[in-house]
Scaffold this active site. Structure first.
Site, PDB file in Angstrom:
ATOM      1  N   GLY A 250      10.106  40.209  68.763  1.00 40.02           N
ATOM      2  CA  GLY A 250      11.371  40.932  68.743  1.00 40.02           C
ATOM      3  C   GLY A 250      12.554  40.020  68.462  1.00 40.02           C
ATOM      4  CG  ASP A 251      13.455  36.902  71.048  1.00 40.02           C
ATOM      5  OD1 ASP A 251      14.163  37.856  71.429  1.00 40.02           O
ATOM      6  OD2 ASP A 251      12.778  36.203  71.830  1.00 40.02           O
TER       7      ASP A 251
END
Length: 308
Positions: A250-251
């Protein structure tokens, strides 16, 4: 220039043991320490992909010094505001026999109103001094910070002319929307938990009712969809399956979206990058790492289509 803000930065400590067993002592084989927090991971991916990025947030005490030292060793530029107390640690115990990981997350030190004001002023000064086009606000807020702390950060960044990406969940996300961040990136679970709505398009509209503009919803192997404020939507997904470590994927999505905004790339290109960068992150053993050769290969395997 892109600035990433991690209000609750952490020192990530990993122990490797043969097997984790309750109610007994363990001999630790390997100990590693690494600067952590979602904004740190976003910055690491951006730097690997050749983007100009600066890490900031709150850091204090011996753990804060180790966070800074690790970022120096990794060649990541940083400029933290002083935190009240000792920066938090996360402890991960990895069983080498089966690869299972058990994670202990400290809440972080309690921050006074003065510390929070220091961060607000510090971020605003960095945006002004660097001419940053995009600011990424991500992760949890430390204890003691206002629940609507992200709203204040969004406002200060907007006042300095920066575009803001907000990656948070729960109250931190919901209350941060009051100042209309330019893009928010919940995953499907975070979106439902924040809005109480199961249907994705309806949940996106619920976020807009709270102040969101563009919303990118990530759904793991099912890819992601960018729901634009003008009502259009574009979806991207990998047409092959991948096995690996989803921590930090997600980062990597946020990193690609921030790069796309900073460079003025079309949404179709930005979501393709986001899928490829996140898939490349899955192939790495730790969060905040990608191999550019994996990224380029995976871009060719990413499908992009209008979502009706």
């Amino acid at each position: 220039m892109i600035i990433t803000v991690t209000p609750n930065a952490a020192l990530d400590v990993t122990y490797e043991v043969d097997a984790l067993t309750r109610h007994t002592s363990h001999r630790v084989g390997t100990v590693t320490e690494r600067a952590g927090g979602k904004g740190v991971n976003v910055a690491a991916v951006l730097a690997t992909m050749g983007r100009d990025v600066l890490v900031t947030g709150l850091a204090g005490g011996a753990s804060g010094a180790r966070i800074r030292a690790d970022l120096d060793a990794r060649g990541l530029r940083h400029d933290f505001a002083a935190a009240d107390g000792e920066s938090r640690r996360t402890l991960t115990v990895v069983s080498t026999s089966d690869g299972d990981a058990t994670v202990f997350n400290e809440p972080g030190p309690h921050q006074s109103p003065g510390a929070w004001q220091r961060l607000l002023d510090h971020v605003a000064a960095l945006v002004t001094g660097s001419g940053a086009r995009v600011v990424v606000l991500s992760g949890s807020l430390p204890p003691g910070c206002p629940q609507d702390g992200y709203a204040a950060l969004v406002r200060r960044c907007h006042d300095e002319g920066a575009v803001v990406v907000l990656d948070a969940d729960g109250d931190a996300l919901r209350l941060g929307l009051a100042e209309r961040p330019d893009l928010v990136k919940p995953n499907r679970v975070e979106l439902t938990e924040t809005t109480g709505v199961e249907d994705i398009p309806l949940a996106v509209q619920a976020l807009r009712d709270l102040g969101a503009r563009d919303v990118v919803v990530s759904a793991g192997p099912d890819g992601l969809t960018w729901y634009a404020a003008d009502g259009s939507a574009v979806r991207a997904r990998l047409h092959v399956s991948l096995d690996g470590n989803p921590t930090g994927a997600g980062d990597a999505v946020v990193a690609a979206l921030a790069a796309g905004l900073a460079e003025g790339r079309p949404r179709e290109d930005a979501v393709r990058d986001a899928v490829a960068w996140s898939a490349a992150a899955v192939l790495q053993p730790v969060a905040g790492e990608v191999d550019p050769s994996d990224v380029h290969r995976l871009e060719l395997q990413t499908l992009v289509e209008d979502e009706r």
